[in-house]
Scaffold this active site. Structure first.
Site, PDB file in Angstrom:
ATOM      1  N   GLU A 260       9.542  -2.309  10.744  1.00  0.00           N
ATOM      2  CA  GLU A 260       8.239  -2.240  11.419  1.00  0.00           C
ATOM      3  C   GLU A 260       8.495  -2.203  12.911  1.00  0.00           C
ATOM      4  OE1 GLU A 260       5.545  -5.611  10.887  1.00  0.00           O
ATOM      5  OE2 GLU A 260       3.901  -4.347  11.593  1.00  0.00           O
ATOM      6  N   CYS A 460       1.876  -4.957   9.620  1.00  0.00           N
ATOM      7  CA  CYS A 460       0.566  -4.781  10.253  1.00  0.00           C
ATOM      8  C   CYS A 460       0.431  -3.440  10.961  1.00  0.00           C
ATOM      9  CB  CYS A 460       0.316  -5.919  11.231  1.00  0.00           C
ATOM     10  SG  CYS A 460       0.097  -7.481  10.391  1.00  0.00           S
ATOM     11  N   ASN A 587      -1.410  -3.267   2.985  1.00  0.00           N
ATOM     12  CA  ASN A 587      -0.440  -4.253   3.445  1.00  0.00           C
ATOM     13  C   ASN A 587      -1.098  -5.622   3.503  1.00  0.00           C
ATOM     14  OD1 ASN A 587       2.035  -5.253   4.862  1.00  0.00           O
ATOM     15  ND2 ASN A 587       0.555  -5.582   6.513  1.00  0.00           N
ATOM     16  N   GLU A 588      -0.782  -6.450   2.577  1.00  0.00           N
ATOM     17  CA  GLU A 588      -1.279  -7.838   2.512  1.00  0.00           C
ATOM     18  C   GLU A 588      -2.750  -7.965   2.942  1.00  0.00           C
ATOM     19  OE1 GLU A 588       0.051 -10.194   6.502  1.00  0.00           O
ATOM     20  OE2 GLU A 588       1.630 -10.073   5.017  1.00  0.00           O
TER      21      GLU A 588
END
Ligand code: AHR
Length: 862
Positions: A260, A460, A587-588
C-alpha cells in the site's frame, strides 16, 4: 484456548454459581447510558438494579456498543443514547453522532451485546439532531422518532423497519416521552433509559463483560511478565513425532505481500523516481490545508534572479494541469528540485533525465545538472534549443561522485520565459532494469521474501477518503503525463507513477500472483471527507459505470491484445496477458446496506462475466464484531469464494488464539488473512512480535486448507515519513532495514509447502501457559520433496526435543537448520543457517525465545 474453556467452566459450573442462582431475582432493570469521558468515544454502558435505586455498573465503563461513524479521532462518538425494545423484542439504540450534523445513528440487537450493522439516516437538511427518542404508535402501527434540533425546535419522523423513514416534520414537545432518568452509577450521575429484563438476560450481559475482560487480559500478555509467569521454570523436554500418513493438501500461496502507498511506500520509496512533485500537482488539499508549504511548488525552489510561477493554461495533459513557468530576469536563474529528502546519487551510476518543456517566448535551451549541497556540479548536460510547443527532452547524467543528498537543477540558457512539466530523473539501475521502474535494493528485499502474491493498492488507499478519493485503476495506466495523480488518504500525494502496469510487471518479475483490490463502491468507513464514510457510497446511478471499470480491469489484465483494454496493456509493452486469477472487492468496509447493495452488484457482475476469477470479499477490520459477523453472513449467502480478514493484535492475542481457524467451517468461503501484525503497546517490532507471528503462522499452516493466503501489513515505511507503525521493512534513501518480523516472513516465504504433515509435540510440562508457547508445524513441498519442520519456542527456557523422524528418513540425512533467536526486546536479530546431519531420532534443543526451521530434502526417502 484451554484457559478459555477453563474460564467458561468456572463461570458456568462452579458450585457457587448455583448458590448465587438460587437467590437470583427473576428480573432486574438495565440502565443504558453514555458518558462524556474520553471525548464521548467510550459509547454505550449498562448498569443493573433490582430496585431502580442502587445501580451496579457492568464493567465499569465497559463498551457494549461502539459508534462507528466517520473518522477516527474527530468522530466515532456517542451522545445521549436512547434504547428501545420493539414489539418483536428486538432492541434498538439510536444516538446523536455529534452536535453539528443532521444525521443520527441506529443499531439493533437481540441481546444488547451483539449489535448488527449501524445506519446513519439523514433527517435534517440544516440543523443538528439531539435528545432522540423512540416510541411505538399503536394506532398507526409505526415507530415514532423525535428529537430536538438546536435553535430550531422539535422534529419527528416515523419508520416501520428502521431502514426507511418518512420525511422529517416539525412536532410539539407534547409528542415527547421525556423518559430519560438521572441515576447514580458508581457514585456518578448518569442520564439514560432503563428497561426491565429477565435476570437471565442481565446475567448474560455480566458474563459477556467478564468474558471480554478475561479475553483482554489474555491479549495483554507480554514477555516482560515471563519472569513472574514462568518463575522457577527449568528447561523442558519434548517428544516430537511426525505422521506423514496423515497429510492434507494446503494452499501453496500462504505467504504474500500487502503493498500500500502508506509511509511513502511508493513515491519516495519503491518507485524509483528521484524528483519529488515532478508534475507540479502537489496540492494544499493533499494534506487538507494543514501544511501551507505543501503546494504546487513543493520541493522546488528558484535560484537567482527570476520569477517562478505555476500555470494551468494549455497543459501537456488535462489530467496534469499544473506546470512550472520560470521567467529568467537575469541569465543564471534556475529551478532546483530537492527530491525526497535529497536525491541520492552513486559514483559511476547513470541517471535518465526527462522533461516536457516549451519556450514561452524564446526557444533557447537549458542546462540540466546534478549538484551537491554546496552547489558543486556532479554532472551536467545541455539541451541546446527547445520548441515553442510542449515537447519531451531527455538526457543521461552520470554521477562522478556519491552524494546522499544532491539536487536536480534546470537552468535556461538565456533570459526569457520557459515552461517545464513532468521533470523526471530515474537511476538506470532499477529492479530488473525496467523503465519507470522500481528501486532495485528495496524491490530485491521484497523479492527475497519469495512472496506468492502481491496485494495492491491497499488498504485504505484502495477505497479512499470519500468517494472522490477512491483509487481508480484507469487513472494509473498509460503515459505518465496522462495519469491522474491524486491525494493519498495517508495525507500526502500519489503521482501514480507506480500504477497498475508497474504493479503487474513487478508481480511477473518476482513470480507472484497479482491480487488487485478495488473499492466495493464505497469509500473508507473512516472517511473524513464528503459525508462521513460509507454514508456516501457511489450513487447507484453511477454504479453501472463503476462495475464496468472493474470488469475492464480484468479485460486489461487478461484480455487478448485485440480487446479494447487488452490493447492498452499491449501498447504499454505487455502483449501477453498477465493471467490475473483473483480480485479483491472491498477493504475492511462497514457491512451496511449501502455496502451490501454495491458489493453484490460487483460480485455478480464479475462472477457472470469472468467465472474463472476468484473474488475475495471483505469481513471488516477486526477478528470479531459486527462487520466480521455481517461480512461472513453476506459472503456465505453469496458464496463468495474467499474473504479478506484483518486483525492487528498484541502478541498475547496470537499466542492465545492459535485455534482461531481450527474451528472454521470448511464448507464456507476460504480465508485471505490480508492484514495482520503483532502490535506491542510501543508499536516496536522485536523478537517478541516476530515470534508471536511465527507461532501463529504454524497454526495458519495447520489450517492451510481453509486459509489460502496471508500478508503482513503494512510492508514498507520510509524513515521520517511514517504514518503507521510497525511495518515490515523500514528504509531511507540509501539503506533498507528489514525488521525481525521480516525474517519470520522470509523463513515462511522461502519454506512453504503444499502439503501439511500431521505431527505432535508432547512437552514435559502440561501447564497450558507453557504448552501454548511451543508451537510446531510440518509441511512438505511436493515438487522438491522437501519436508520443512518449524518449531517455535516462546518460553524463557530451552526445550530439549527428541525428534522422531523415522517415518521420513534414515540416519545421516543432511538438513538445513535456520534459527532466529534473541532477547525478547532484540530488534536486530537475524536468522542464522547451518548444515546439520539428522537421524531418524534426532536431538534438537529449541533455544529459549526462538524460531527454528529444519529443511530436509528427502533423497533417501524411505
Ligand atoms: O495497513 C494499514 C491500514 O490498516 C490499511 O490501509 C487498512 O486497511 C487498515 O486499517
Amino acid at each position: 484456548m484451554k484457559k478459555q474453556v477453563l474460564f467458561l467452566l468456572l463461570i458456568c459450573l462452579f458450585p457457587w454459581g448455583s448458590i448465587i442462582k438460587a437467590n437470583e431475582p427473576d428480573s432486574a432493570y438495565v440502565f443504558s447510558y453514555a458518558t462524556s469521558k474520553n471525548n464521548h468515544h467510550n459509547c454505550l454502558h449498562y448498569a443493573w438494579s433490582v430496585d431502580k435505586e442502587n445501580w451496579h455498573s457492568i464493567g465499569p465503563e465497559f463498551q457494549f456498543l461502539f459508534s462507528d461513524f466517520g473518522a477516527w479521532g474527530s468522530q466515532k462518538k456517542m451522545y445521549a443514547p436512547f434504547l428501545f425494545q420493539d414489539l418483536q423484542g428486538l432492541y434498538h439504540c439510536i444516538w446523536t453522532l455529534n452536535n453539528e450534523i443532521g444525521q443520527f445513528a441506529h443499531a439493533d440487537s437481540k441481546d444488547l451485546y451483539t449489535w448488527r450493522s449501524q445506519s446513519y439516516p439523514t433527517v435534517m437538511e440544516d440543523g443538528n439532531v439531539q435528545d432522540l427518542e423512540i416510541s411505538y404508535v399503536e394506532s398507526q402501527k409505526h415507530y415514532l422518532i423525535t428529537w430536538y434540533s438546536k435553535d430550531k425546535g422539535f422534529f419527528k419522523t416515523t419508520t416501520v423497519n428502521f431502514k426507511e423513514y418518512t420525511p422529517t416534520q416539525s412536532t410539539e414537545e407534547s409528542d415527547r416521552l421525556h423518559i430519560r432518568k438521572e441515576v447514580l452509577v458508581d457514585g456518578e450521575k448518569q442520564i439514560g433509559t432503563y428497561h426491565k429484563m429477565a435476570w437471565e438476560d442481565v446475567d448474560k450481559l455480566i458474563k459477556h463483560q467478564e468474558w471480554m475482560k478475561f479475553h483482554n487480559q489474555e491479549r495483554a500478555e507480554q514477555i516482560k511478565d515471563d519472569p513472574i509467569r514462568f518463575a522457577g521454570l527449568k528447561d523442558l523436554k519434548a517428544d516430537f513425532v511426525l505422521y506423514p500418513e496423515k497429510s492434507k493438501k494446503i494452499s501453496d500461496k500462504l505467504v504474500g505481500i500487502f503493498f500500500e502507498d502508506i509511509n511513502y511506500a511508493a513515491d519516495g520509496g519503491l518507485y524509483a523516481e528521484l524528483v519529488q512533485n515532478r508534475g507540479f500537482e502537489y496540492d494544499l488539499n493533499d494534506k487538507q490545508g494543514r501544511d501551507k508549504s505543501w503546494d504546487h511548488k513543493k520541493s522546488w525552489s528558484l535560484k537567482g534572479d527570476g520569477n517562478f510561477t505555476i500555470e494551468t493554461e494549455s497543459p501537456i495533459h488535462e489530467n496534469n494541469k499544473h506546470f512550472a513557468v520560470l521567467e529568467v530576469a537575469k541569465k543564471g536563474a534556475s529551478l532546483l528540485n530537492e527530491g525526497f529528502d535529497g536525491i541520492p546519487v552513486k559514483a559511476g551510476e547513470k541517471y535518465d533525465f526527462s522533461v516536457f518543456a516549451k519556450g514561452m517566448d524564446l526557444t533557447a535551451g537549458f542546462v540540466v545538472s546534478l549538484v551537491d549541497q554546496d552547489g558543486n556540479e556532479i554532472d551536467a548536460v545541455t539541451i541546446k534549443k527547445i520548441s515553442n510547443d510542449w515537447k519531451k527532452y531527455s538526457a543521461v547524467l552520470e554521477a562522478i561522485k556519491t552524494e546522499d543528498i544532491a539536487f536536480l537543477k534546470i537552468q535556461p540558457l538565456s533570459e526569457g520565459k520557459f515552461a517545464f512539466d513532468m521533470v523526471s530523473l530515474f537511476p538506470q539501475t532499477t529492479f530488473k532494469g525496467r523503465k519507470n521502474g522500481l528501486r532495485a535494493d528495496l524491490a530485491q528485499v521484497i523479492a527475497d521474501l519469495d512472496p506468492k502474491f502481491v496485494r495492491f493498492p491497499g488498504g485504505c488507499v484502495a477505497h479512499g477518503n470519500g468517494i472522490d478519493n477512491i483509487y481508480h485503476w484507469k487513472h494509473t495506466i498509460g503515459s505518465l503525463e496522462s495519469r491522474k495523480p491524486q491525494r493519498n488518504i495517508w495525507n500526502y500525494h500519489q503521482s501514480v507513477g507506480l500504477g497498475y502496469y508497474e504493479y503487474f510487471q513487478f508481480c511477473e518479475d518476482i513470480n507472484a500472483e497479482p491480487i488487485p483490490v478495488v473499492a466495493a463502491g464505497v469509500p473508507c468507513q473512516n472517511s473524513s471527507i464528503g459525508g462521513h464514510g460509507q454514508q456516501g457510497g457511489i450513487p447507484m446511478c453511477d454504479m453501472h459505470d463503476y462495475v464496468h471499470d472493474v470488469l475492464d480491469l480484468i479485460e486489461w489484465a487478461n484480455g487478448d491484445k485485440n480487446t479494447q483494454w487488452g490493447k492498452l496493456r499491449a501498447q504499454a509493452g505487455h502483449p501477453k496477458p498477465f493471467n490475473l486469477k483473483y480480485i479483491g472487492i472491498g477493504n475492511e468496509d462497514l457491512i451496511t446496506d449501502i455496502f451490501e447493495e454495491r458489493f453484490t452488484l460487483l460480485y455478480n457482475a464479475v462472477k457472470e462475466k469472468y467465472p474463472e476469477i476468484e473474488v475475495i470479499g471483505t469481513v471488516g477490520p477486526f477478528y470479531r464484531g459486527t462487520d466480521y459477523v455481517e461480512g461472513w453472513k453476506l459472503a456465505t449467502k453469496l458464496q463468495v469464494p474467499m474473504v479478506d480478514e484483518h486483525y492487528y493484535q498484541p502478541p498475547g492475542w496470537f499466542i492465545n488464539n492459535q485455534d482461531y481457524y481450527d474451528k472454521y467451517d470448511r464448507s464456507k468461503s476460504k480465508v485471505y488473512l490480508g492484514e495482520y501484525a503483532a502490535h506491542l503497546p510501543n508499536r516496536h517490532m522485536n523478537i517478541e512480535t516476530a515470534l508471536s507471528e511465527a507461532l501463529y503462522l504454524t497454526a495458519i499452516e495447520r489450517n492451510g486448507d481453509v486459509v489460502e493466503m496471508t500478508s503482513f501489513a503494512p510492508l514498507l515505511a520510509k524513515e521520517g515519513h511514517t504514518q503507521w507503525n510497525p511495518d515490515l521493512i523500514y528504509f531511507n534513501n540509501t539503506e533498507v532495514k528489514p525488521t525481525v518480523d521480516y525474517y519470520v516472513q522470509k523463513m515462511y516465504g522461502n519454506n512453504s509447502g503444499d502439503q501439511y504433515i500431521a505431527s505432535n509435540l508432547r512437552l514435559s510440562s502440561s501447564d497450558h501457559e507453557a504448552v501454548e508457547r511451543v508451537a510446531y508445524s510440518v509441511v512438505r513441498d511436493t515438487e522438491s520433496n522437501d519436508y520443512i519442520i518449524k518449531l517455535v519456542n516462546m518460553l524463557p527456557v530451552n526445550v530439549d526435543a527428541t525428534l522422531d523422524l523415522s517415518s521420513i528418513i534414515s540416519d545421516g540425512q543432511e538438513a538445513e537448520l535456520t534459527v532466529l533467536k534473541g532477547e525478547p526486546t532484540s530488534r536486530d536479530a537475524k536468522p542464522e543457517s547451518s548444515k546439520i546431519i539428522v537421524n531418524s531420532e534426532t536431538k534438537y534443543k529449541l533455544p529459549s525465545y526462538s524460531f527454528s526451521l529444519i529443511r530436509l530434502h528427502i533423497s533417501n526417502k524411505k
